[in-house]
Design an enzyme around this catalytic site. Structure first.
Site, PDB file in Angstrom:
ATOM      1  N   GLY A   1       0.796  -1.229   0.000  1.00 13.85           N
ATOM      2  CA  GLY A   1       0.000   0.000   0.000  1.00 13.85           C
ATOM      3  C   GLY A   1       0.827   1.278   0.000  1.00 13.85           C
TER       4      GLY A   1
ATOM      5  N   ASP B   1      -6.547  -0.614 -17.109  1.00 14.32           N
ATOM      6  CA  ASP B   1      -6.763   0.069 -15.825  1.00 14.32           C
ATOM      7  C   ASP B   1      -5.933   1.358 -15.743  1.00 14.32           C
ATOM      8  OD1 ASP B   1      -4.627  -1.946 -15.725  1.00 14.32           O
ATOM      9  OD2 ASP B   1      -4.274  -1.196 -13.706  1.00 14.32           O
TER      10      ASP B   1
END
Ligand code: AMP
Ligand code: MG
Length: 472
Positions: free
Chosen positions: A122, A244
């Site tokens: 992350g 994406d």
């Protein structure tokens, strides 16, 4: 002045199907390393003190009005469908409407784990964050549609890649973060109502004049045509044109392994993970058509009369190569100083590009030298340039002010890879002066800046950067 962001959020009002609401993960010791004042002005964001902004842009303190969430999407990565991606290390904080009336997302990237992080941590490290800041702002100044960079915060934490690096969070600004993959996920799952509502949202937000899903498809096509022509014109290689990473707004997004070419070659690839050259410079106009076909397929899943719609979608997609070709030709016509159109222009363009590829000519400096200096010196075989030059001069005689046309189309400065790498190494060692200088010079890339011409110099053999890494 107190720090404030005039949030006005719409995406967060949509059905929770499209996202997971969650706040960024706080970081140890946030320190503000960059703040883009011009962009903040555009966004009606008032500047606060540096510590306060570090808390906000590091994700430790939610600014009033923020409604943080991670967006869900899927996408084709190198041609293979991945059924679920999503913001694995980014949080959409909310939206603001700028002084230009345009609504934009404010997103923190590198802001911690989310339900879509899969194996990832992350986080982001300082290198790719500074790279994205410099390159995306340079693209903007070059006139290429792009997401932008508002702030960089160093987190005070270590991020582990091949080794430990200083962690950082980038605040990214985009007209939205909707991508082809945002539609694919609901189409593939057969969730027609979700698909319809997302389509309507995209139309309302980006293309209010578009009629229905096929109108949206056409509008996205036209923006992407303009975008890819602009990339080609500045020698930009995106490197990961997965669905994406392909926006509905037509902005460049995701500066991972991207790079600007030094020496011109149509097969140039930098990304270390692109072993087949799928996303090579010269393939970009084909890949965008493939991506648009994926959007067409996704949007069709909501149509009531599929046969008619399939025909319309096919026409829209099939028209794209010709539109790309025409946009490419206009871009390069300007680069060789032609403001008017004649039949032989394209042959003149391709003939120059062929000679550049053979003569290992620096893309940026060769074009700029057409108006500013000795272009022939850019070629290993200057005589190959001389023969082209005769034809070109004959054509230029029918132009009014070719030098002005060229200077507006051919930058002096691009973010050169070897300088970006040098800038990152210096910043990791605590010296942000090259980062700041690059931002200043690249803000007016079409102007000669005599004190900074070292930034226009191509790499020496020992400085050439052959690969860029996704290890972001
Ligand atoms: P990208 O290659 O940046 O377009 O990312 C592709 C996907 O991987 C997206 O879903 C990202 O959110 C996710 N991703 C990339 N890096 C990380 C990371 N360090 N932690 C979690 N997810 C990540
Ligand atoms: Mg991405």
């Amino acid at each position: 002045m107190t720090f404030s962001i005039p949030f006005d959020n719409t995406f967060a009002q949509l059905d929770p199907l499209f996202y997971t609401k969650l706040a960024p993960e706080p970081v140890d010791a946030p320190k503000l390393r960059a703040f883009n004042r011009d962009l903040a002005h555009l966004l009606n964001i008032s500047e606060g003190d540096s510590a306060e902004m570090a808390q906000a842009f590091g994700g430790n303190q939610l600014p009033t009005g923020a409604d943080p969430l991670a967006q869900l999407y899927s996408g084709h990565q190198f041609g293979t469908y991945n059924p679920q991606l999503g913001d694995g290390r980014a949080i959409l904080m909310g939206e603001v409407v700028g002084t230009d009336g345009i609504r934009r997302d404010i997103q923190l990237k590198g802001s911690g784990r989310t339900p879509y992080s899969r194996q990832g941590d992350g986080r982001a490290w300082l290198g790719p964050v500074l790279r994205e800041y410099v390159v995306s702002e340079a693209m903007h100044a070059l006139g290429v549609p792009t997401t932008r960079a508002l702030a960089v915060v160093e987190t005070g934490e270590t991020v582990w890649r091949e080794r430990g690096f200083p962690g950082a969070v980038l605040t990214r600004v985009a007209q939205s973060h909707l991508r082809v993959g945002s539609f694919q996920i609901f189409a593939v799952r057969g969730e027609t109502e979700a698909l319809k509502s997302l389509t309507q949202y995209a139309i309302d937000r980006h293309y209010p004049d578009a009629q229905g899903p096929m109108g949206l498809l056409k509008a996205v096509r036209d923006r992407q045509v303009a975008l890819i022509a602009a990339w080609m014109g500045v020698g930009f290689i995106h490197g990961v044109m997965n669905t994406d990473n392909c926006t509905i707004s037509g902005e460049t997004i995701d500066y991972g392994p991207c790079a600007f070419m030094d020496e011109f070659h149509p097969n140039q690839v930098f990304s270390s993970i692109d072993r087949m050259g799928r996303y090579a410079y010269g393939n970009q106009p084909q890949i965008i058509v493939w991506n648009l076909a994926q959007l067409a397929t996704a949007l069709l899943q909501q149509m009531d009369a599929p046969e008619d719609a399939v025909e319309e979608a096919t026409e829209i997609v099939h028209a794209m190569p010709d539109l790309l070709h025409a946009a490419w030709r206009e871009t390069f016509r300007a680069k060789i100083g032609l403001a008017t159109k004649e039949d032989g222009d394209e042959a003149l363009i391709t003939s120059l590009l062929d000679r550049m590829a053979q003569g290992q000519a620096d893309f940026t400096n060769s074009f700029r030298a057409l108006s500013d200096g000795a272009a022939r010196d850019q070629f290993t075989d200057p005589e190959a340039f001389d023969t082209w030059e005769m034809d070109w001069r004959a054509r230029l005689a029918r132009e009014e002010d070719p030098d002005a046309t060229m200077r507006a189309a051919n930058p002096v400065f691009i973010p050169r890879n070897h300088r970006v790498e040098e800038m990152i190494a210096a910043a990791v060692a605590g010296d942000f002066s090259l980062f700041e200088r690059m931002n200043r010079v690249l803000a007016t890339p079409y102007d000669r800046q005599d004190a900074d011409m070292d930034l226009a110099r191509p790499p020496a053999d020992s400085e050439v950067v052959n690969a860029t890494f996704c290890g972001t």
